[in-house]
Every structure is written in C-alpha cells, then in structure tokens.
Design an enzyme around this catalytic site. Structure first.
Site, PDB file in Angstrom:
ATOM      1  N   GLU A  61       0.810  -1.220   0.000  1.00  0.00           N
ATOM      2  CA  GLU A  61       0.000   0.000   0.000  1.00  0.00           C
ATOM      3  C   GLU A  61       0.848   1.277   0.000  1.00  0.00           C
ATOM      4  O   GLU A  61       0.560   2.219  -0.734  1.00  0.00           O
ATOM      5  CB  GLU A  61      -0.962   0.005   1.201  1.00  0.00           C
ATOM      6  CG  GLU A  61      -2.125  -0.979   1.080  1.00  0.00           C
ATOM      7  CD  GLU A  61      -1.760  -2.394   1.469  1.00  0.00           C
ATOM      8  OE1 GLU A  61      -0.588  -2.651   1.814  1.00  0.00           O
ATOM      9  OE2 GLU A  61      -2.650  -3.273   1.421  1.00  0.00           O
ATOM     10  N   HIS A 130     -12.038  -4.157   9.601  1.00  0.00           N
ATOM     11  CA  HIS A 130     -12.682  -4.064   8.283  1.00  0.00           C
ATOM     12  C   HIS A 130     -13.842  -3.070   8.298  1.00  0.00           C
ATOM     13  O   HIS A 130     -14.703  -3.112   7.433  1.00  0.00           O
ATOM     14  CB  HIS A 130     -13.192  -5.443   7.838  1.00  0.00           C
ATOM     15  CG  HIS A 130     -12.177  -6.239   7.074  1.00  0.00           C
ATOM     16  ND1 HIS A 130     -10.845  -5.918   7.054  1.00  0.00           N
ATOM     17  CD2 HIS A 130     -12.290  -7.348   6.298  1.00  0.00           C
ATOM     18  CE1 HIS A 130     -10.186  -6.792   6.301  1.00  0.00           C
ATOM     19  NE2 HIS A 130     -11.045  -7.668   5.825  1.00  0.00           N
TER      20      HIS A 130
END
Lengths: 345, 318
Positions: A61, A130
């Site tokens: 990322e 999440h």
C-alpha cells in the site's frame, strides 16, 4: 423514463467516461482486474483499456501510493483503489508526508492529480479492522481533498470531479451504499468540492449525515413524521473543504443540530462543523452521534450498540425537541429499500 | 576505455562546485543566516557526479535530504538553492522547503524528501509514467543505506522489477543511518546480495572510483533506454565526512573511528580529478565556479519581502 443506476454502476461509468476522454487516466490497486472487479466498479475497464491502464498491484500500500504520486508527477492521472479503507493505514506515510505536501513544500511547482478510493465496511462481522472510517485523520491534513458521496448521482459527479482535479483526492465509498439506486444522467457532469446538499427540507431539526449515515438520517426523518417533527437532512458530500454555510443556514432556521458521523466522534467531522458554527455565534442546541468509542466488535448483539442508526437518531431528535417528555421509540420498521434515494438532480 | 579531457573537465567542474558550495555553507552557518538544517554531501559528491554526468538533460533524478550534491550535479540553479537555504521567496521552493526540499523540474531534479525512503516509490511511479508515455528518458533514484531498512524500499524494488521499469537505483552506502552502523541494522553489509533476488541487475562499487561509477552508469542508461532491461541497482560505498546534520566534524561522539574517514579523504575523487586535469583549465574552472558561488550567496543576501498571504499560497492547484 428516469435513468436509474446503482452506486457502483455510477462509479464505474464515471471512471470509464473519464478514461475514454483522457488517456492519462489509469487505475490500479489490489483486485481492479480480478473476477469481482472491486464490487463491479471496474467491470469492463480492463477489456476496454488494456492492462497498461488497468492493473492489479502487489499488497504494497505505501509503495503503490508512492507509485501513484510519481506517475502523477510524470503526467498521468492515477486512481488507486483500497478495497478496505483500513488498508490505507499502511499508506499514511505517502499520503500525508508526500501527496499532501508535494505542491506546497516545493513552492507550487507540482500538481499531484491522484484519486485514492477507499471502501468502508459494515456489518456481517466485519469487525475491528474491516469497518474503520478514518476520514477525520485526513480532514486534519492540509493538502488533501475528501469526498464522501452517498447517492449514485453524487458518486458519479464526485468521481469525475476527483479525476479532473489536479490535487490528491480521498474518495470514500461505503459498502452499504452500494445497494443505493438512483437517477444518474448518462452524460458527463461534475459535482463540486465544498458543497453540501440538502436532501430533504424541514423546519424543526437539522440532521447532518456523513457517508452511509445520510441514509440513516433519511430514515430517521420518516420516523420523526410519526411525532410531527419535520427534520431537514443534509448530506455533507465533501469533507475537505467543508460547506459550513449550508449547515449554518439550516441551523439558523431550526436552531437544532444533530451531526451523525460515520466514524468516531472524537476530533471528528461533527466536532469540526459544530466548532465552526459556534465560532460564527450560531445559537443552537447540538448533539454529536457516531461510533461507540471502542474498536468495532463482531457479535451482532454488540455491534448494534456500536453504530448510530435511524431509530437512535430519531429518538435523539425527539428528546432534543421534547426535553420534558418521556422517551419515545418509533414503532414503524423501515427497510433499507424504502430509503433508496432517487434524486432528482 | 579512454576518458577524454572533456569528461575530466566536467567531473572537475561539478565536484569542485559541490565541494566549494558546501564549504561556503559551513563557513556561513555560524552566522545563522541559513535557516535550515543542512545534511552535507562533502566526501560523497563523487556518487552524484559519476552517475549524473552519464545522464541526458531530460533524464530525471530523485533524491534525499542529503541532496545538495545531486541538485548541483544535475546543474540545478545555484542562486535558487542558496536562497532556499536562506529562507527567501527567491528560493527554488519559495522558501517553503529549505535544504531538505530542493527542486528544479526544468533540470529534471525532482523534489527531495526528509523522510527516509519516501522518494523511492515516487521515482518508480515516474518511471512507470515514462514507460506509459513511451518516452526514452530514464529515472535515477538516489537514496542511502538507511532507506534499505524501510519497508517501502522493498515494495518499490519488487514493483520496479515486476513492471520492468526504466530506472537506475543508486544506493549511497555511507554505512551510517544517522549514527546507527550498518551491521547493527542488517545481517550482511552487502546490499546487492539482497536486492538481486528481486530480479534485477546489481553492481557494487566499493572503492569510490568515479570512473567506474560513470562507466557503469553510461552502459546501463543506454540499455535502459531500450526499454527491455528493467531496473538496475548500483550500490556505491562512500563516506560522509561531516556530522549527520550540521557543518561540523563529529568524531568527539565516538561512534566511528577517524581512520575510517581518513582512508576516504586520502582517496578523495576531487583531488584525484584535479591532478588529472590540465592545470590551466582547472584554474579557469575554479575561477568561474568561485564567481558563481559568490554571486549565489550575494543574491541570497539581498532583501526580499514576503506578501503575508504567501503562507496560504501553493496548497492546491486551482
């Protein structure tokens, strides 16, 4: 007949139209070309534009965000996707130390046209890692622009604006908004930064929603009709820059404000909006709502206490308007479908 | 392989310019006119010069907060650099960056960064952009051995190799991350041994020979322009003569031996090239460079005024 698209279809259409218009637009991130195509938002792009413009990435990322910035300096307009906003935490160094500062730190020689897409999760046991919605972190950083569209119409218009903008844009989507359907014109159009939208007019209380909480506010408005409370619902759409004037004008009328953050409230969007109103000497009663100040638990029995919802918002509004009456609970059960927002714009 | 006098002259001009500019910074630093932390390149100049003399004007370099050498070797504007150190609006970053954030886009010097390793993925992204646009420019990414410790270094090596990008990575291995010695940070001191597994050609030059660096780069860059080679990694062992940040020596701290540095001083590439150069030509170069440096400092000393609104300028491109 009105042209109805879902939220992901609107994002896909915006991306495709911009990629057709401008060959410098590229999109990459984990899963953009996989069978699920980021829940359909990149469907057909690989076939149409090829693997040079639409490609999967390693799970790097921070590095891939840097690649997007570097490609932007070389003249491309990259879109980088994060299928979970939580994964963006691995890219904070590049987003905050580099993307947000490249222009200012070098005296304006650069433009950094990148769009970073981030999807927020909710329910079905998504849990602590999440479900995060870290937009307050980005609101704290000069040099970033932030969109949080809640309707398919705005999803398309905000995406087109983001791609054409010469600055880093954080484009925040919510997975539950993917069920939204609404009017989306086929033609290309843009929705401006720094302009909130009054989704439903009212005179008694102002409900400001962010991202998926806009839907909860619209449901709360329906509940409140049962007790003759007329709520005005505002969708912020853009968090950086913020449109304080639209909220101010509404609150001048209602004198009551509930801001429902799709995040923790501490140093949140609600805190910022309320502070600015106070600094403008707006007389009002205020309530902040948002996530319980704990990591998100997975058990549904606990999770229901984690998020604000339409009933809690309605009850809060009722209590604000009727401080001396006993608590009220809405009887009606509204499904998500009843609140599908269809425009028109 | 013969090196013509022209190359010697170019080497000498560039090495002399960098060394003398930084020596002037050392001199002026106690006056507090320079409002910026300086990470001097003195002793390490040969890496930037050896690599950059092998590049074309339209090639691109990315670097670090120890970036004066790279900036000047790519002939970034000296007046703008010194003004930037002085905190003037006439600086290359309008006084918003300082010594650690030098930039000269026209000369292919991309902005340098004060966070270790952060420009490495940017350089990879830039190479991706060049490849996409079918340009035959190449990117050179300079960083130190400290950057090799960062996760983003490995992410960047992997991605550059995966996409076969036209980029030369140049690791200036001065063996210290601030004061942390390399073998206290890595299992092995040979960075190439690790990097080759990402799938790229690697080369390690241990003796600081500027000609080796130049020749290797020249060959590699020509191949990179042909687009099928993929990234290449060059590790240049070198030595920082001064303290990590600031104008002084730092032997009193006791973290390294003076002898370590003495070997490199005896092996100084500036002296070596001076002796190889024609004396008359060298003197002419020195005179021209001294004039440029004096001019740049004089320019930076001039009074300039900021409009008070300037602080809010340059945040966004409208």
């Amino acid at each position: 007949m009105e042209r109805i698209l879902s939220y992901p279809e609107a994002i896909r259409e915006a991306t495709e139209q911009e990629m057709l218009r401008d060959s410098s637009v590229v999109i990459f991130g984990q899963g953009v070309d996989d069978p699920k195509r980021i829940l359909g938002t990149t469907k057909g792009l690989l076939e149409r534009f090829g693997s040079e413009r639409v490609f999967d990435t390693p799970l790097s990322e921070d590095g891939i965000t840097g690649v997007a910035i570097g490609a932007a300096l070389a003249g491309l307009r990259p879109i980088n996707t994060h299928i979970r906003m939580d994964f963006m935490l691995l890219a904070m160094n590049q987003i905050i130390n580099m993307a947000a500062k490249m222009r200012y730190m070098f005296g304006g020689v650069y433009r950094v046209p990148i769009v970073i897409r981030a999807l927020i999760g909710k329910s079905w046991g998504q849990g602590a890692q999440h479900s995060q919605s870290i937009y307050p972190l980005f609101m704290n950083i000069p040099g970033l622009k932030i969109f949080v569209p809640s309707t398919p119409y705005d999803a398309k218009g905000c995406m087109i604006t983001s791609i054409r903008d010469d600055n880093p844009v954080i484009f925040i989507e919510h997975r539950l908004l993917y069920y939204q359907k609404g009017y989306v014109p086929e033609k290309s159009y843009s929705v401006p930064f720094g302009k909130a939208r009054i989704l439903d007019k009212g005179k008694d209380v102002t409900l400001v929603g962010i991202s998926q909480m806009v839907i909860e506010c619209l449901r709360a408005k329906k509940y409140l009709q049962e007790v003759n409370i007329d709520a005005e619902v505002i969708d912020m759409v853009s968090l950086s820059p913020l449109d304080i004037d639209t909220v101010k004008n509404s609150v001048m009328k209602t004198e009551k404000l509930i801001i429902v953050d799709n995040a923790w409230t501490v140093c949140g969007a609600g805190s910022e909006i309320i502070t600015r109103l106070i600094e403008m000497d707006v007389k009002m009663q205020v309530r902040r709502m948002g996530f319980a100040f704990v990591p998100c638990p997975t058990a549904p029995a606990l999770e229901q206490h984690f998020y604000p919802d339409a009933k809690k918002i309605a009850m809060n509004a009722f209590n604000m308007l009727n401080p001396n009456k006993k608590e009220w609970q809405p009887n009606l059960e509204l499904s998500i479908e009843e609140i599908e927002f269809k425009g028109p714009f | 392989m013969t090196i013509g006098s022209t190359l010697i002259e170019r080497f000498y001009r560039s090495l002399y310019l960098i060394r003398r500019t930084e020596e002037e910074i050392v001199k002026i630093y106690p006056t507090d006119k320079i409002k910026s932390p300086v990470h001097l390149s003195i002793g390490q100049e040969f890496v930037s010069v050896g690599v950059i003399e092998a590049l074309r004007c339209d090639d691109i370099v990315f670097g670090t907060y120890r970036g004066h050498a790279m900036y000047l070797a790519k002939t970034g504007n000296l007046r703008k650099m010194i003004s930037e150190l002085y905190g003037k609006i006439t600086g290359c970053s309008k006084g918003k960056g300082g010594s650690m954030h030098l930039v000269d886009v026209d000369k292919g010097v991309m902005g340098t960064s004060a966070i270790v390793g952060t420009t490495i993925p940017l350089s990879v992204g830039y190479a991706l952009g060049l490849k996409y646009k079918k340009s035959d420019s190449v990117v050179v990414s300079f960083f130190g051995d400290g950057a090799v410790d960062e996760g983003v270094f490995h992410e960047s090596m992997n991605f550059a190799a995966l996409k076969k990008l036209p980029i030369l990575f140049v690791c200036e291995n001065n063996k210290y991350a601030i004061h942390s010695y390399h073998i206290n940070r890595h299992d092995s001191d040979n960075i190439c041994e690790r990097v080759k597994h990402y799938g790229m050609q690697v080369e390690r030059i241990e003796d600081g020979d500027i000609f080796k660096i130049y020749n290797f780069t020249k060959n590699v860059i020509d191949s990179l322009r042909e687009r099928d080679l993929g990234p290449v990694f060059l590790e240049c062992v070198t030595c920082r003569w001064k303290e990590h940040v600031g104008p002084n020596d730092d032997f009193h701290l006791g973290y390294r031996d003076k002898e370590e540095v003495e070997w490199w001083k005896a092996n100084d590439q500036l002296n070596k090239i001076r002796m190889m150069a024609d004396d008359k030509t060298a003197k002419l170069i020195e005179s021209v460079v001294e004039h440029e440096i004096a001019d740049a400092f004089n320019f930076a000393e001039e009074n300039t005024v900021y409009n008070e609104k300037e602080i809010y300028e340059d945040l966004f491109k409208e």
